[in-house]
Every structure is written in structure tokens, then in C-alpha cells.
Design an enzyme around this catalytic site. Structure first.
Site, PDB file in Angstrom:
ATOM      1  N   LEU A 201      -3.569   9.288 -26.466  1.00  0.00           N
ATOM      2  CA  LEU A 201      -4.669   8.439 -26.944  1.00  0.00           C
ATOM      3  C   LEU A 201      -5.187   7.503 -25.846  1.00  0.00           C
ATOM      4  O   LEU A 201      -4.414   7.013 -25.012  1.00  0.00           O
ATOM      5  CB  LEU A 201      -4.194   7.604 -28.141  1.00  0.00           C
ATOM      6  CG  LEU A 201      -4.303   8.290 -29.506  1.00  0.00           C
ATOM      7  CD1 LEU A 201      -3.371   9.475 -29.612  1.00  0.00           C
ATOM      8  CD2 LEU A 201      -4.043   7.297 -30.625  1.00  0.00           C
ATOM      9  N   HIS A 202      -6.482   7.262 -25.867  1.00  0.00           N
ATOM     10  CA  HIS A 202      -7.122   6.359 -24.900  1.00  0.00           C
ATOM     11  C   HIS A 202      -8.451   5.916 -25.497  1.00  0.00           C
ATOM     12  O   HIS A 202      -9.415   6.681 -25.537  1.00  0.00           O
ATOM     13  CB  HIS A 202      -7.351   7.107 -23.567  1.00  0.00           C
ATOM     14  CG  HIS A 202      -7.848   6.221 -22.450  1.00  0.00           C
ATOM     15  ND1 HIS A 202      -8.072   6.691 -21.183  1.00  0.00           N
ATOM     16  CD2 HIS A 202      -8.158   4.905 -22.430  1.00  0.00           C
ATOM     17  CE1 HIS A 202      -8.505   5.703 -20.417  1.00  0.00           C
ATOM     18  NE2 HIS A 202      -8.564   4.608 -21.150  1.00  0.00           N
TER      19      HIS A 202
ATOM     20  N   LYS B  55       7.258  20.070 -28.411  1.00  0.00           N
ATOM     21  CA  LYS B  55       6.059  19.269 -28.131  1.00  0.00           C
ATOM     22  C   LYS B  55       4.844  19.951 -28.755  1.00  0.00           C
ATOM     23  O   LYS B  55       4.597  21.137 -28.524  1.00  0.00           O
ATOM     24  CB  LYS B  55       5.852  19.145 -26.625  1.00  0.00           C
ATOM     25  CG  LYS B  55       4.570  18.378 -26.260  1.00  0.00           C
ATOM     26  CD  LYS B  55       4.517  18.061 -24.777  1.00  0.00           C
ATOM     27  CE  LYS B  55       3.836  19.118 -23.944  1.00  0.00           C
ATOM     28  NZ  LYS B  55       2.381  19.226 -24.131  1.00  0.00           N
TER      29      LYS B  55
ATOM     30  N   GLN C  61       1.448  25.665 -12.013  1.00  0.00           N
ATOM     31  CA  GLN C  61       2.015  24.378 -11.619  1.00  0.00           C
ATOM     32  C   GLN C  61       2.174  24.371 -10.096  1.00  0.00           C
ATOM     33  O   GLN C  61       2.486  25.396  -9.499  1.00  0.00           O
ATOM     34  CB  GLN C  61       3.381  24.154 -12.278  1.00  0.00           C
ATOM     35  CG  GLN C  61       3.323  24.041 -13.794  1.00  0.00           C
ATOM     36  CD  GLN C  61       2.912  22.662 -14.276  1.00  0.00           C
ATOM     37  OE1 GLN C  61       2.407  21.838 -13.507  1.00  0.00           O
ATOM     38  NE2 GLN C  61       3.085  22.409 -15.560  1.00  0.00           N
TER      39      GLN C  61
ATOM     40  N   ASP D 189       1.922  15.091 -28.511  1.00  0.00           N
ATOM     41  CA  ASP D 189       1.320  14.790 -27.208  1.00  0.00           C
ATOM     42  C   ASP D 189      -0.210  14.768 -27.332  1.00  0.00           C
ATOM     43  O   ASP D 189      -0.880  15.736 -27.006  1.00  0.00           O
ATOM     44  CB  ASP D 189       1.796  15.885 -26.233  1.00  0.00           C
ATOM     45  CG  ASP D 189       1.212  15.771 -24.840  1.00  0.00           C
ATOM     46  OD1 ASP D 189       0.746  14.682 -24.463  1.00  0.00           O
ATOM     47  OD2 ASP D 189       1.241  16.790 -24.117  1.00  0.00           O
ATOM     48  N   LEU D 190      -0.739  13.644 -27.830  1.00  0.00           N
ATOM     49  CA  LEU D 190      -2.195  13.559 -28.042  1.00  0.00           C
ATOM     50  C   LEU D 190      -2.870  12.614 -27.046  1.00  0.00           C
ATOM     51  O   LEU D 190      -4.093  12.499 -27.039  1.00  0.00           O
ATOM     52  CB  LEU D 190      -2.492  13.116 -29.483  1.00  0.00           C
ATOM     53  CG  LEU D 190      -1.985  14.064 -30.577  1.00  0.00           C
ATOM     54  CD1 LEU D 190      -2.359  13.534 -31.964  1.00  0.00           C
ATOM     55  CD2 LEU D 190      -2.536  15.472 -30.402  1.00  0.00           C
TER      56      LEU D 190
ATOM     57  N   THR E 174      -9.149   0.725 -32.078  1.00  0.00           N
ATOM     58  CA  THR E 174      -9.210   2.132 -32.488  1.00  0.00           C
ATOM     59  C   THR E 174      -7.865   2.823 -32.288  1.00  0.00           C
ATOM     60  O   THR E 174      -7.416   3.595 -33.139  1.00  0.00           O
ATOM     61  CB  THR E 174     -10.322   2.860 -31.679  1.00  0.00           C
ATOM     62  OG1 THR E 174     -11.545   2.182 -31.938  1.00  0.00           O
ATOM     63  CG2 THR E 174     -10.441   4.316 -32.068  1.00  0.00           C
TER      64      THR E 174
ATOM     65  N   ILE F 270     -10.543   1.951 -27.294  1.00  0.00           N
ATOM     66  CA  ILE F 270     -10.409   0.497 -27.371  1.00  0.00           C
ATOM     67  C   ILE F 270      -9.170   0.156 -28.218  1.00  0.00           C
ATOM     68  O   ILE F 270      -8.755   0.960 -29.066  1.00  0.00           O
ATOM     69  CB  ILE F 270     -11.677  -0.176 -27.949  1.00  0.00           C
ATOM     70  CG1 ILE F 270     -11.979   0.322 -29.357  1.00  0.00           C
ATOM     71  CG2 ILE F 270     -12.868   0.040 -27.024  1.00  0.00           C
ATOM     72  CD1 ILE F 270     -13.100  -0.441 -30.045  1.00  0.00           C
ATOM     73  N   PRO F 271      -8.555  -1.004 -27.955  1.00  0.00           N
ATOM     74  CA  PRO F 271      -7.283  -1.312 -28.623  1.00  0.00           C
ATOM     75  C   PRO F 271      -7.317  -1.163 -30.144  1.00  0.00           C
ATOM     76  O   PRO F 271      -6.393  -0.573 -30.733  1.00  0.00           O
ATOM     77  CB  PRO F 271      -7.028  -2.775 -28.204  1.00  0.00           C
ATOM     78  CG  PRO F 271      -7.671  -2.883 -26.846  1.00  0.00           C
ATOM     79  CD  PRO F 271      -8.913  -2.023 -26.940  1.00  0.00           C
TER      80      PRO F 271
ATOM     81  N   ARG G 226       6.022  27.654 -20.492  1.00  0.00           N
ATOM     82  CA  ARG G 226       6.080  29.102 -20.242  1.00  0.00           C
ATOM     83  C   ARG G 226       7.429  29.666 -19.824  1.00  0.00           C
ATOM     84  O   ARG G 226       7.739  30.794 -20.229  1.00  0.00           O
ATOM     85  CB  ARG G 226       4.979  29.482 -19.241  1.00  0.00           C
ATOM     86  CG  ARG G 226       3.600  29.392 -19.899  1.00  0.00           C
ATOM     87  CD  ARG G 226       2.494  29.278 -18.906  1.00  0.00           C
ATOM     88  NE  ARG G 226       2.533  27.989 -18.223  1.00  0.00           N
ATOM     89  CZ  ARG G 226       1.665  27.615 -17.296  1.00  0.00           C
ATOM     90  NH1 ARG G 226       0.703  28.446 -16.928  1.00  0.00           N
ATOM     91  NH2 ARG G 226       1.745  26.422 -16.747  1.00  0.00           N
TER      92      ARG G 226
HETATM   93  O1  C5P Z   1       4.146  26.111 -19.274  1.00  0.00           O
HETATM   94  P1  C5P Z   1       4.526  24.840 -18.574  1.00  0.00           P
HETATM   95  O2  C5P Z   1       6.024  24.650 -18.452  1.00  0.00           O
HETATM   96  O3  C5P Z   1       3.795  24.628 -17.278  1.00  0.00           O
HETATM   97  O4  C5P Z   1       4.017  23.718 -19.599  1.00  0.00           O
HETATM   98  C1  C5P Z   1       4.099  22.361 -19.311  1.00  0.00           C
HETATM   99  C2  C5P Z   1       3.580  21.552 -20.472  1.00  0.00           C
HETATM  100  O5  C5P Z   1       3.522  20.207 -20.056  1.00  0.00           O
HETATM  101  C3  C5P Z   1       2.178  21.911 -20.930  1.00  0.00           C
HETATM  102  O6  C5P Z   1       2.097  21.639 -22.323  1.00  0.00           O
HETATM  103  C4  C5P Z   1       1.309  20.984 -20.142  1.00  0.00           C
HETATM  104  O7  C5P Z   1       0.099  20.686 -20.786  1.00  0.00           O
HETATM  105  C5  C5P Z   1       2.177  19.739 -20.094  1.00  0.00           C
HETATM  106  N1  C5P Z   1       1.890  18.834 -19.002  1.00  0.00           N
HETATM  107  C6  C5P Z   1       1.950  19.193 -17.649  1.00  0.00           C
HETATM  108  N2  C5P Z   1       1.671  18.279 -16.681  1.00  0.00           N
HETATM  109  C7  C5P Z   1       1.339  17.034 -17.024  1.00  0.00           C
HETATM  110  C8  C5P Z   1       1.274  16.653 -18.354  1.00  0.00           C
HETATM  111  C9  C5P Z   1       1.558  17.585 -19.327  1.00  0.00           C
HETATM  112  O8  C5P Z   1       2.256  20.332 -17.327  1.00  0.00           O
HETATM  113  N3  C5P Z   1       1.130  16.159 -16.085  1.00  0.00           N
END
Ligand code: C5P
Length: 236
Positions: free
Chosen positions: A65-66, A35, A193, A62-63, A71, A68-69, A214
Site C-alpha cells: 500500500l502507498h 505469499k 532475478q 503482499d499488496l 486512505t 495518503i495516511p 519459481r
Molecule cells: O519466482 P521468484 O522466486 O523470483 O519470486 C519472487 C517473488 O518475490 C515474486 O512474487 C516477486 O514479485 C517478489 N518480489 C521480488 N523482488 C522484490 C519484491 C518482491 O522478487 N524486490
């Protein structure tokens, strides 16, 4: 049900750091699905996507996007040339925006990368969603409705908490993909987390793809950690 995969989150600040990490997988027959998020994309640009693709990895761009339609449609028509395997947007942009995104993302031959919607970010609590965003529903109701909207627009699935995967499957069907971050080994550090699940429990709970950062990138032996994750998640 999708066969699914383990996706490694390449949360590194530079191209050099990413390559140093990916070099560890050079002799691996199974090149990990990876990703690329905003940090790396904004730092290293589209070239990093092309180079990682050329090394044989599948890519989730994983960008989120959000806009207007129109764009979003135009932005997606640029991204489609990067030949990624998966990309995403915010379901909050409405069904019209999601439909426009699909139009932009679809190549001339009719193919396109998988397109996923972010429902509510897992960093948003139900309390803040209700008080600040004035969404007068519970978190599960909101996630369910956003997932249904994404399905109606023709998307392939959602990014959600592994704790919400079963709810999404129930609302949208087994074929509608769930991609879930927040994964930790049973004996691993939780880090920042809050609500986490092990790879095995995520699979049982309805996750098709897990996004793992991680626990693999910061492991003493990332290759061993990746293999462990694949074994626990896919049984391979
Ligand atoms: O290091 P870790 O396993 O916590 O990374 C989780 C990845 O998933 C990171 O890139 C984080 O930005 C992404 N992510 C998340 N929770 C979300 C959406 C994306 O942890 N709701």
C-alpha cells in the site's frame, strides 16, 4: 532474532491454479507459509485469502500500500479482518503514513499482523533512483534510512534484497525482521532475478524469512523443492 520461515510466492493467475498447487501439500504436517500478491488478490478477491487460511496456511498479503495516511489507515482496517499473518506498504509513503497503517491494522484486542515496509524495490537501480526519483543518495543509504523510518513508525521489519539484510540488521537491530525474495538454489535457474542468493547464504546473511517463487512453484516436484528449501534455510 526471529526464527523465520520459508514463504512460497503463490504467483498464479487464478484460484484454480493455486488450489491445484496447494493440493500437493495437503498431507504435509508443516503447511507452508504463503505469499498472496496483487495478481492473485485482484483476480480472486478476499475470498481466496479466507480459503487459503482455512486450509491451515499462514499468509503474507503482499499488496504494497502507498497512499495518503487516512486512505492507507482505512484500507488497513479492512485488511485486518482477513486475519493474515503479515502484510506490507511502501516506506516512501512517509512515517506518518506508516503510523496510520499501524492504527488501521490493529484489532480491537490490540493484536495485528506483522507489518513490513518495502524500502526501494529491487527492480529500481541506483542510477534510476537518482536520475528519475531525484534521490541524491546511494542505494544502501536509502535502504538504511527507509528501514530506520519504518522502525521509528513502529513497523516490524522490511522487505529487502538478501544482500541488504545485514545492513538493515546493523541499522535497526536483530529483532527488526528482514523478508527477502531473490532466492535460488545453487544449481537452479536464475530466471529474471539479477542478484540472487541461496537459502543457506540468505540465512547466514541475516534474512529472517525468504520468499521463494519459481524454484518451488515451477519445480518438477514442488513438495521436494519446498522441503529442500526449508532444510537449507532452517536446517530442519
Ligand atoms: O519466482 P521468484 O522466486 O523470483 O519470486 C519472487 C517473488 O518475490 C515474486 O512474487 C516477486 O514479485 C517478489 N518480489 C521480488 N523482488 C522484490 C519484491 C518482491 O522478487 N524486490
Amino acid at each position: 532474532m526471529n526464527r523465520g520461515d520459508v514463504i512460497i510466492a503463490l504467483d498464479f493467475p487464478s484460484a484454480e491454479a493455486v488450489y491445484a498447487f496447494l493440493d500437493k501439500f495437503e498431507n504435509e504436517s508443516r503447511k507452508p507459509f504463503v505469499k498472496i500478491g496483487m495478481e492473485l488478490y485482484y483476480a480472486a478477491g478476499p475470498q481466496i485469502v479466507r480459503e487459503i487460511k482455512a486450509r491451515g496456511h499462514k499468509i503474507f498479503l503482499d499488496l504494497k500500500l502507498h497512499d495518503i495516511p487516512n486512505t492507507v489507515k482505512r484500507a488497513m482496517s479492512v485488511l485486518r479482518n482477513l486475519d493474515v499473518d503479515m502484510t506490507n506498504l511502501h516506506a516512501a509513503g512517509t512515517i506518518d503514513m506508516m503510523k496510520a497503517a499501524i492504527e488501521g491494522l490493529t484489532r480491537e484486542d490490540g493484536t495485528r499482523p506483522m507489518l513490513l515496509a518495502v524500502t526501494q524495490l529491487t527492480s529500481t537501480s541506483e542510477e534510476r533512483m537518482q536520475k528519475e526519483l531525484l534521490i541524491n543518495a546511494t542505494m544502501p543509504e536509502t535502504v538504511k534510512k527507509y528501514a530506520q523510518n519504518a522502525k521509528e513508525a513502529g513497523l516490524d521489519g522490511v522487505v529487502c534484497s538478501p544482500l541488504e539484510a545485514a545492513l538493515v540488521k546493523e541499522a535497526c537491530g536483530a529483532e527488526f525482521a528482514t523478508v527477502t525474495p531473490g532466492i535460488r538454489f545453487a544449481d537452479g535457474d536464475v530466471g529474471d532475478q539479477v542478484r540472487v542468493m541461496t537459502p543457506e547464504k540468505a540465512r547466514v546473511g541475516g534474512s529472517d524469512y525468504i520468499v521463494v517463487g519459481r524454484p518451488i512453484t515451477q519445480a518438477e516436484d514442488p513438495l521436494a523443492a519446498y522441503r529442500r528449501c526449508v532444510k537449507e534455510f532452517l536446517g530442519e
